[in-house]
Design a protein around this motif. Structure first.
Motif, PDB file in Angstrom:
ATOM      1  N   VAL A 120       0.978  -1.211   0.006  1.00  0.00           N
ATOM      2  CA  VAL A 120      -0.142  -0.049  -0.030  1.00  0.00           C
ATOM      3  C   VAL A 120       0.799   1.088  -0.054  1.00  0.00           C
ATOM      4  N   LEU A 121       0.728   2.170  -0.861  1.00  0.00           N
ATOM      5  CA  LEU A 121       1.138   3.577  -0.947  1.00  0.00           C
ATOM      6  C   LEU A 121       0.318   4.435  -0.198  1.00  0.00           C
ATOM      7  N   LEU A 122       0.912   5.042   1.026  1.00  0.00           N
ATOM      8  CA  LEU A 122       0.085   6.017   1.895  1.00  0.00           C
ATOM      9  C   LEU A 122       1.045   7.203   1.822  1.00  0.00           C
ATOM     10  N   VAL A 123       0.616   8.193   1.023  1.00  0.00           N
ATOM     11  CA  VAL A 123       1.231   9.575   0.856  1.00  0.00           C
ATOM     12  C   VAL A 123       0.343  10.373   2.071  1.00  0.00           C
ATOM     13  N   LEU A 171     -14.551  -0.708   0.392  1.00  0.00           N
ATOM     14  CA  LEU A 171     -14.130  -0.151  -0.773  1.00  0.00           C
ATOM     15  C   LEU A 171     -13.077  -0.765  -1.537  1.00  0.00           C
ATOM     16  N   ALA A 172     -13.574  -1.180  -3.042  1.00  0.00           N
ATOM     17  CA  ALA A 172     -12.419  -1.646  -3.931  1.00  0.00           C
ATOM     18  C   ALA A 172     -12.838  -1.282  -5.298  1.00  0.00           C
ATOM     19  N   VAL A 191     -17.647   5.030  12.808  1.00  0.00           N
ATOM     20  CA  VAL A 191     -17.714   4.885  14.166  1.00  0.00           C
ATOM     21  C   VAL A 191     -18.262   3.706  14.702  1.00  0.00           C
ATOM     22  N   SER A 192     -17.772   2.619  15.126  1.00  0.00           N
ATOM     23  CA  SER A 192     -18.361   1.568  15.778  1.00  0.00           C
ATOM     24  C   SER A 192     -18.190   1.663  17.230  1.00  0.00           C
ATOM     25  N   ASN A 193     -19.418   1.852  17.722  1.00  0.00           N
ATOM     26  CA  ASN A 193     -19.582   2.130  19.068  1.00  0.00           C
ATOM     27  C   ASN A 193     -19.101   1.055  20.309  1.00  0.00           C
ATOM     28  N   ASP A 194     -19.177   0.012  19.862  1.00  0.00           N
ATOM     29  CA  ASP A 194     -18.763  -1.107  20.591  1.00  0.00           C
ATOM     30  C   ASP A 194     -17.322  -1.465  20.024  1.00  0.00           C
ATOM     31  N   ARG A 195     -16.742  -0.922  18.963  1.00  0.00           N
ATOM     32  CA  ARG A 195     -15.342  -1.173  18.576  1.00  0.00           C
ATOM     33  C   ARG A 195     -15.462  -2.737  17.828  1.00  0.00           C
ATOM     34  N   THR A 196     -16.554  -3.060  17.179  1.00  0.00           N
ATOM     35  CA  THR A 196     -16.507  -4.379  16.593  1.00  0.00           C
ATOM     36  C   THR A 196     -16.362  -4.443  15.167  1.00  0.00           C
ATOM     37  N   GLY A 197     -16.429  -2.940  14.745  1.00  0.00           N
ATOM     38  CA  GLY A 197     -16.709  -2.829  13.073  1.00  0.00           C
ATOM     39  C   GLY A 197     -15.242  -2.870  12.548  1.00  0.00           C
ATOM     40  N   THR A 198     -15.419  -3.315  11.107  1.00  0.00           N
ATOM     41  CA  THR A 198     -13.927  -3.210  10.305  1.00  0.00           C
ATOM     42  C   THR A 198     -14.054  -2.520   9.047  1.00  0.00           C
ATOM     43  N   MET A 199     -13.005  -2.156   8.471  1.00  0.00           N
ATOM     44  CA  MET A 199     -13.062  -1.238   7.221  1.00  0.00           C
ATOM     45  C   MET A 199     -12.031  -1.837   6.466  1.00  0.00           C
ATOM     46  N   SER A 200     -12.206  -2.022   5.040  1.00  0.00           N
ATOM     47  CA  SER A 200     -11.127  -2.324   4.247  1.00  0.00           C
ATOM     48  C   SER A 200     -11.104  -1.512   3.006  1.00  0.00           C
ATOM     49  N   ILE A 201      -9.903  -1.280   2.463  1.00  0.00           N
ATOM     50  CA  ILE A 201      -9.741  -0.287   1.157  1.00  0.00           C
ATOM     51  C   ILE A 201      -8.724  -1.195   0.210  1.00  0.00           C
ATOM     52  N   GLU A 202      -9.449  -1.653  -1.007  1.00  0.00           N
ATOM     53  CA  GLU A 202      -8.483  -2.432  -1.710  1.00  0.00           C
ATOM     54  C   GLU A 202      -8.506  -1.475  -2.906  1.00  0.00           C
ATOM     55  N   SER A 225      -3.632   0.405  -2.606  1.00  0.00           N
ATOM     56  CA  SER A 225      -4.301   1.643  -2.784  1.00  0.00           C
ATOM     57  C   SER A 225      -3.568   2.869  -2.398  1.00  0.00           C
ATOM     58  N   THR A 226      -4.144   4.105  -2.644  1.00  0.00           N
ATOM     59  CA  THR A 226      -3.316   5.472  -2.576  1.00  0.00           C
ATOM     60  C   THR A 226      -4.233   6.348  -1.457  1.00  0.00           C
TER      61      THR A 226
END
Length: 392
Positions: free
Chosen positions: A7-10, A324-325, A344-355, A388-389
């Motif tokens: 992954v390229l993070l600028v 997001l892909a 915002v996952s209030n109970d901190r169980t949610g996840t997110m992916s960017i591809e 992803s960028t």
């Protein structure tokens, strides 16, 4: 500039914070720059006009979706075969394609296509089309063939589905988690929808509001849609989604939200999409020029109306996911947190992916998560980013 795996993070100046609760708001104030006298950032941040002048007609906009998106589309996310429609709106002329015909067809359900003549047509909706919970077969598929725009005229929401709305008939004793109806919209443009002032079920959903059952969007465009410009938790200028069956995701495939200057959605939160406790899979799509214009975050700071988070996407709740892909997210902005995405996952169980996606030029005037430009995230673990960028 730094590389993390594939992954390229600028990363320029990333600021952190949250609009979900007191502790997170304090963190946002500490990380988002020099505070003003009230303890909030002195900069007022970006804003958007309630009714920006269209820079192009919907018909003149590029085709829906990201032409560079290469994400695989699972079978359940693909367009529905509409070669044998249940009913057709219109009899071959533009004049025959009326608001009344659309409302009637959606209420009756089934596979719906349009016969409005060879040229692109805009149908000005004089009333919101509502999906009845008793539609035969439990499905409503609306296919515009790439030629039809449904316009809310800047006055009303375009499509509405709600399994918990008694006026549409209760069909189960668990309306918040039932399989049907299932709404599919494909090859359509939704323009100038506006749910401002309609606060039922929390408001939002300028073009489409869905609670319960399922929703899928394929090869469609959303331009100039609106919902209330203030409020701490309402949102979704284009789409507001709640309570999807068995927590299955809403699929957004090869679709565009905004797409050009002056064409984006404007709402308190979520200039394109908004949800509570709903998962999203966004594939090969474009989200650009959308704005979250509320002020005061969530919960609203004292003396403010609240809102302003998630320039493109606003997600709140407990266990949910966002993927997001093959998607381009650019030129969105938020007055508070998450110029691109507020998660915002209030109970901190949610996840997110960017591809295989690009997120760029999505300013957050208030706060965002360090290392993830344009994103504010609270969940089980940091977002997974692959090929992803992400740039300021």
């Amino acid at each position: 500039m730094r590389r993390i795996g594939a992954v390229l993070l600028v990363i320029a100046l990333a600021a952190g914070g949250c609009g979900d609760g007191g502790a997170e708001q304090d963190a946002g104030r500490a990380l988002s720059g020099s505070p003003g006298a009230s303890g909030q950032p002195a900069s007022p941040g970006p804003s958007a006009s309630a009714n920006p002048s269209p820079s192009a007609s919907a018909a003149a906009l590029p085709a829906a979706g990201n032409p560079n998106g290469r994400a695989a589309v699972p079978a359940e996310a693909r367009a529905v075969d509409t070669s044998k429609p249940t009913r057709t709106v219109g009899n071959g002329t533009a004049a025959s394609c009326t608001s009344e015909a659309v409302v009637s067809a959606v209420s009756a359900g089934g596979i719906i296509t349009f016969s409005c003549g060879p040229a692109p047509v805009t149908i000005t909706m004089k009333a919101t089309a509502k999906v009845r919970n008793t539609v035969p077969g439990g499905k409503v598929v609306l296919d515009g063939g790439g030629k039809v725009t449904l316009s809310g005229e800047g006055k009303r929401r375009i499509l509405y589905q709600n399994t918990c709305d008694k006026a549409l008939v209760w069909t189960t004793n668990h309306c918040n988690d039932q399989e049907t109806p299932q709404l599919v919209v494909q090859n359509l443009t939704f323009a100038d929808g506006n749910s401002t002032g309609d606060h039922a079920e929390g408001g939002g959903g300028g073009a489409i509001f869905v609670r319960g059952g399922r929703l899928k969007v394929v090869n469609s465009r959303f331009v100039r849609n609106r919902c209330d410009q203030s409020g701490p938790d309402l949102g979704g200028a284009a789409i507001r989604a709640l309570n999807q069956y068995h927590n299955q995701p809403v699929y957004i495939v090869s679709s565009t939200f905004g797409g050009a200057a002056g064409q984006g959605g404007v709402c308190a939160n979520g200039g394109a999409l908004s949800s509570i406790g709903v998962s999203w899979v966004v594939l090969n799509s474009v989200m650009s020029y959308n704005s979250a214009v509320g002020k005061g975050a969530n919960p609203a700071r004292a003396g403010t109306p609240g809102g302003g988070s998630g320039g493109a996407i606003y997600c709140d709740g407990n266990l949910f996911t966002v993927r997001l892909a093959g998607t381009l997210v650019e030129q969105n902005k938020a007055n508070e947190g998450g110029g691109a995405v507020f998660f915002v996952s209030n109970d901190r169980t949610g996840t997110m992916s960017i591809e295989s996606s690009t997120l760029r030029k999505n300013p957050s005037a208030g706060f965002e998560t360090p290392g993830f430009p344009g994103i504010y995230f609270l969940g089980a673990k940091p977002p997974s980013v692959q090929s992803s960028t992400l740039t300021k």
